[in-house]
Design a protein around this motif. Structure first.
Motif, short mmCIF file in Angstrom:
data_model
loop_
_atom_site.label_atom_id
_atom_site.label_comp_id
_atom_site.label_asym_id
_atom_site.label_seq_id
_atom_site.Cartn_x
_atom_site.Cartn_y
_atom_site.Cartn_z
N TYR A 12 0.83 -1.21 0.00
CA TYR A 12 0.00 0.00 0.00
C TYR A 12 0.87 1.26 0.00
O TYR A 12 0.58 2.22 -0.73
N VAL A 13 1.94 1.27 0.81
CA VAL A 13 2.80 2.46 0.86
C VAL A 13 3.43 2.70 -0.51
O VAL A 13 3.54 3.84 -0.97
N ALA A 14 3.84 1.63 -1.19
CA ALA A 14 4.39 1.78 -2.54
C ALA A 14 3.35 2.39 -3.49
O ALA A 14 3.67 3.30 -4.27
N ALA A 15 2.13 1.91 -3.41
CA ALA A 15 1.07 2.47 -4.25
C ALA A 15 0.81 3.93 -3.90
O ALA A 15 0.60 4.77 -4.79
N GLY A 19 -7.37 -0.74 -3.77
CA GLY A 19 -8.66 -0.85 -3.12
C GLY A 19 -8.73 -0.01 -1.85
O GLY A 19 -8.14 1.07 -1.79
N ASP A 20 -9.42 -0.51 -0.85
CA ASP A 20 -9.60 0.22 0.40
C ASP A 20 -8.28 0.30 1.16
O ASP A 20 -7.75 -0.71 1.62
N GLU A 21 -7.76 1.51 1.29
CA GLU A 21 -6.46 1.69 1.94
C GLU A 21 -6.57 1.82 3.46
O GLU A 21 -5.56 1.76 4.16
N ARG A 22 -7.77 1.99 3.98
CA ARG A 22 -7.93 2.30 5.41
C ARG A 22 -7.38 1.23 6.34
O ARG A 22 -6.74 1.57 7.35
N PRO A 23 -7.55 -0.07 6.07
CA PRO A 23 -6.95 -1.06 6.98
C PRO A 23 -5.43 -0.98 7.05
O PRO A 23 -4.84 -1.19 8.11
N HIS A 24 -4.80 -0.67 5.94
CA HIS A 24 -3.34 -0.57 5.92
C HIS A 24 -2.86 0.65 6.70
O HIS A 24 -1.87 0.58 7.44
N ARG A 25 -3.56 1.76 6.54
CA ARG A 25 -3.21 2.97 7.30
C ARG A 25 -3.41 2.73 8.79
O ARG A 25 -2.60 3.16 9.61
N ALA A 26 -4.48 2.04 9.14
CA ALA A 26 -4.75 1.75 10.55
C ALA A 26 -3.66 0.85 11.13
O ALA A 26 -3.22 1.03 12.27
N TRP A 27 -3.22 -0.13 10.34
CA TRP A 27 -2.16 -1.03 10.82
C TRP A 27 -0.90 -0.25 11.13
O TRP A 27 -0.26 -0.47 12.16
N LEU A 28 -0.52 0.66 10.26
CA LEU A 28 0.69 1.45 10.50
C LEU A 28 0.55 2.34 11.72
O LEU A 28 1.51 2.53 12.47
N ARG A 29 -0.64 2.89 11.94
CA ARG A 29 -0.85 3.71 13.14
C ARG A 29 -0.69 2.88 14.41
O ARG A 29 -0.09 3.33 15.39
N GLU A 30 -1.22 1.66 14.38
CA GLU A 30 -1.20 0.82 15.58
C GLU A 30 0.14 0.14 15.80
O GLU A 30 0.58 -0.03 16.94
N GLU A 31 0.80 -0.28 14.74
CA GLU A 31 1.99 -1.11 14.86
C GLU A 31 3.29 -0.38 14.51
O GLU A 31 4.37 -0.95 14.65
N GLY A 32 3.18 0.85 14.04
CA GLY A 32 4.37 1.58 13.62
C GLY A 32 5.43 1.70 14.71
O GLY A 32 6.63 1.58 14.44
#
Length: 246
Positions: free
Chosen positions: A197-200, A224-237
């Motif tokens: 997702y970050v590459a896209a 597609g829906d990018e929101r789960p990936h953004r949420a993962w980075l917020r939580e696990e970054g």
């Protein structure tokens, strides 16, 4: 009184309860507030105006216990040791001690992929990190080529960094030529779909240097829906940034 011998300014940094408190002015804010930046491992104290920065600093000092509690919740660093199993782009990878140059050995049958490196302590950790950085560059370069082609954009130059505030950045090339994209090597510690997702996301900036509707339309078309990936980075970054830090 300001500890700087002058009025507090946007970007000044204080220490409260063992944490860095970064003073910020946000003219859209309606009140003074505090939040934890998990990636930077610091507190952001926001004020609606520079005039109210002393109020933000005082509020941070009043909430010293809250700050200490939030810091205690952050993942702590751990040494990188032989015998550990990491997930690199979602693939289990075992760390092993061995002779010769540090190297990546692909998975074979039921035997997982391995990183073999010599040395002990920090030397071993540096060698392992170097291999992960190389893997990150290879995978993210391939995904960048894929998405740049999808967008009809020239292939940008791809490099790896270790920034605390960004997972990636994009700079357009001169006169419509190839641009430049930089990625945090720590994306290799994320699931493949998140790093992809970050590459896209960064490739979409080759077409739109903003975060407006057309930019997000490109992202959605690519992944597609990018929101789960953004949420993962917020939580696990914060966990990714803690890797390898004692």
């Amino acid at each position: 009184m300001s500890p700087f011998g002058r009025p507090l300014a946007d970007g000044d940094r204080l220490e409260v309860a063992g944490a860095v408190v970064n003073l910020k002015v946000n003219r859209r804010a309606r009140r003074v507030s505090l939040r934890l930046d998990r990636t930077r491992r610091e507190i952001i104290a926001t004020a609606p105006s520079a005039r109210r920065l002393p109020e933000a600093a005082a509020f941070a000092r009043e909430r010293a216990s809250w700050i200490a509690e939030r810091l205690a919740e952050l993942p702590s660093g751990a040494p990188v040791l032989p015998g550990m199993t990491l997930e690199i782009f979602g693939e289990p990878v075992r760390l092993e001690q061995g002779s010769g140059r540090a190297r990546w050995i692909e998975a074979e049958g039921e035997i997982p992929a391995r990183i073999v490196a010599m040395g002990e302590g920090e030397g071993f950790a540096r060698a392992v990190t170097l291999i992960i950085r190389r893997r990150a560059l290879a995978v993210l370069t391939e995904r960048t080529a894929f998405y740049a082609a999808r967008l009809g954009a020239p292939m940008p130059k791809v490099t790896i960094m270790d920034a605390k505030s960004r997972w990636g950045s994009c700079r357009p090339g001169p006169r419509g030529g190839p641009g430049f994209i930089r990625y945090s090597w720590r994306l290799a510690l994320a699931p493949f779909e998140v790093a992809d997702y970050v590459a896209a996301h960064e490739c979409a900036h080759l077409r739109e240097l903003n975060h407006g509707p057309r930019f997000w339309a490109h992202v959605k078309d690519l992944v597609g829906d990018e929101r789960p990936h953004r949420a993962w980075l917020r939580e696990e970054g914060a966990r990714l940034h803690a890797f390898g830090r004692a």
